[in-house]
Design a protein around this motif. Structure first.
Motif, mmCIF file in Angstrom:
data_model
loop_
_atom_site.group_PDB
_atom_site.id
_atom_site.type_symbol
_atom_site.label_atom_id
_atom_site.label_comp_id
_atom_site.label_asym_id
_atom_site.label_seq_id
_atom_site.Cartn_x
_atom_site.Cartn_y
_atom_site.Cartn_z
ATOM 1 N N GLU A 1 24.484 33.784 21.342
ATOM 2 C CA GLU A 1 23.501 33.871 20.258
ATOM 3 C C GLU A 1 22.993 32.486 19.876
ATOM 4 O OE1 GLU A 1 25.604 35.950 17.227
ATOM 5 O OE2 GLU A 1 25.217 37.936 18.085
ATOM 6 N N MET A 2 23.909 31.517 19.747
ATOM 7 C CA MET A 2 23.493 30.159 19.420
ATOM 8 C C MET A 2 22.613 29.588 20.527
ATOM 9 S SD MET A 2 25.653 26.606 18.841
ATOM 10 C CE MET A 2 26.205 26.865 17.162
ATOM 11 N N ILE B 1 19.406 26.213 34.822
ATOM 12 C CA ILE B 1 20.276 27.220 35.425
ATOM 13 C C ILE B 1 21.178 27.732 34.306
ATOM 14 C CG2 ILE B 1 22.091 27.685 37.112
ATOM 15 C CD1 ILE B 1 19.370 27.149 38.354
ATOM 16 N N ILE B 2 21.018 28.981 33.944
ATOM 17 C CA ILE B 2 21.786 29.601 32.866
ATOM 18 C C ILE B 2 22.680 30.669 33.475
ATOM 19 C CG2 ILE B 2 21.670 30.906 30.710
ATOM 20 C CD1 ILE B 2 18.802 29.718 30.374
ATOM 21 N N SER B 3 23.967 30.579 33.201
ATOM 22 C CA SER B 3 24.903 31.553 33.766
ATOM 23 C C SER B 3 25.678 32.254 32.666
ATOM 24 C CB SER B 3 25.887 30.862 34.724
ATOM 25 O OG SER B 3 26.659 29.892 34.048
ATOM 26 N N GLN C 1 23.767 43.249 27.190
ATOM 27 C CA GLN C 1 24.025 42.692 25.858
ATOM 28 C C GLN C 1 23.814 41.176 25.850
ATOM 29 O OE1 GLN C 1 27.869 43.871 24.380
ATOM 30 N NE2 GLN C 1 27.559 46.029 24.864
ATOM 31 N N SER C 2 24.287 40.494 26.909
ATOM 32 C CA SER C 2 24.133 39.042 26.986
ATOM 33 C C SER C 2 22.663 38.648 27.020
ATOM 34 C CB SER C 2 24.848 38.499 28.229
ATOM 35 O OG SER C 2 26.255 38.635 28.108
ATOM 36 N N LEU C 3 21.879 39.349 27.799
ATOM 37 C CA LEU C 3 20.452 39.051 27.879
ATOM 38 C C LEU C 3 19.776 39.230 26.524
ATOM 39 C CD1 LEU C 3 19.549 40.757 31.287
ATOM 40 C CD2 LEU C 3 19.789 38.311 30.841
ATOM 41 N N VAL D 1 19.405 36.020 33.867
ATOM 42 C CA VAL D 1 20.196 34.793 33.982
ATOM 43 C C VAL D 1 20.101 34.322 35.428
ATOM 44 C CG1 VAL D 1 21.804 35.271 32.103
ATOM 45 C CG2 VAL D 1 22.317 36.099 34.416
ATOM 46 N N ASP D 2 20.364 33.062 35.639
ATOM 47 C CA ASP D 2 20.287 32.543 37.003
ATOM 48 C C ASP D 2 21.514 32.934 37.815
ATOM 49 O OD1 ASP D 2 17.775 30.645 36.943
ATOM 50 O OD2 ASP D 2 18.851 30.365 35.061
#
Length: 329
Positions: free
Chosen positions: A75-76, A93-95, A122-124, A132-133
């Motif tokens: 969230e942050m 690059i976001i994992s 949920q993460s997205l 995400v990458d």
């Protein structure tokens, strides 16, 4: 003030090819396991992410349960992505990962297709992303068939929710099995995220070879052994350290007189090399671990700056490596 990334952000960072892929990762990546949760200071997290990107760190590593509370790191990060990094999304690059307990009931952890796909959705949402990458299976599931877990990663990539698939903490045999299934499905495993440091060298017993055989990259978490391989513990356990707080990340029982003596000897070696202990430990991990990247944590901007400076001296003489082995053994 509107954030504008440093124009020379790519000049100092080293980028390494991840396995047999087209993707390059920074030699040093930033993990948001600690200090980016709902209980932490927002502006400190913001300053660290900005400085990291200005230093060429393009890879930010998260998981569904990072916080505390679980989910709050994503969230942050999502908030900061919207405020500061939206113009730079294609440079990042976001994992994220799923595997540990996230919600109640039988579908809230491990490696089922039900859990992995629901968790990524949920993460997205938390991060405000379409994809995400890299998405990881955070840990192997002893009770779910490997075909189901790797099949879920394949489905996630084919749906466009992740560009690449990864695994974390899989043994050498499990890695070979996962790689074979993934190749058959047509979505190769890009990367493995194992724990690795001078004090935890399990990947040298077969996993490194399994990764190279299958063209899989690697990124080590805890390369500084939860802060043990820094100047914090050279005189024992300081107040307000992780070991003193007994948070579970580093236990007081691990900081023995013998370990402190090793740290002091390693610190002397690092000083002779013109490095801090942390810098030498990161350089050693990149050299000895045959890694694509090391995943650092940080609680303040100066730690990120110090760690990135490790890249200024990555080479070791043979006698230095031998001396390190003598100390560790």
């Amino acid at each position: 003030m509107t954030y504008q990334a440093h124009k020379e952000r790519y000049d100092r960072m080293q980028y390494n090819r991840c396995g047999r892929s087209g993707l390059l990762l920074p030699a040093i990546s930033l993990g948001l396991w600690h200090n980016f949760g709902g209980v932490d200071t927002y502006e400190n997290g913001r300053s660290m992410l900005r400085r990291a990107f200005d230093l060429g760190i393009t890879h930010f590593d998260l998981a569904n349960n990072y916080g505390p509370p679980p989910g709050s790191a994503e969230e942050m990060f999502g908030s900061l992505l919207k405020k500061d990094f939206a113009p730079y999304r294609d440079e990042l690059i976001i994992s994220s990962k799923a595997g540990y307990r996230m919600w109640d009931g039988p579908y809230g952890e491990w490696g089922s297709k039900k859990y992995l796909i629901a968790s990524l959705d949920q993460s997205l949402k938390r991060m405000g992303l379409d994809y995400v990458d890299i998405f990881y299976s955070h840990r192997p599931d002893p009770d779910t068939p490997m075909e189901e877990t790797i099949g879920a990663l394949d489905q996630i990539v084919r749906q466009g929710k992740a560009l690449y698939a990864g695994i974390s903490s899989y043994s050498a045999p499990q890695t070979r099995e996962a790689a074979e299934i993934a190749e058959r499905l047509g979505t190769p495993i890009l990367i493995h995220q194992p724990k690795y440091s001078m004090f935890d060298r399990w990947i040298e017993d077969g996993l490194q070879d399994a990764l190279e055989e299958n063209g899989i990259g690697s990124i080590a978490f805890c390369p500084l052994a939860q802060g043990l391989l820094t100047n914090k513990y050279l005189s024992g356990i300081p107040e307000n350290s992780r070991a003193a707080k007994s948070t579970g990340a580093l236990d007081e029982s691990e900081v023995t007189p013998e370990v402190v003596q090793k740290l002091q000897q390693l610190n002397t070696m690092a000083a002779d090399r013109g490095q801090s202990l942390a810098q030498m430990a990161l350089a050693w991990a990149l050299h000895q671990g045959r890694l694509t990247s090391v995943l650092i944590g940080a609680s303040r901007v100066s730690q990120i700056e110090e760690n990135v400076a490790a890249l200024e001296k990555l080479d070791f003489q043979r006698d230095e490596l031998d001396a390190i082995e003598d100390i560790l053994n």
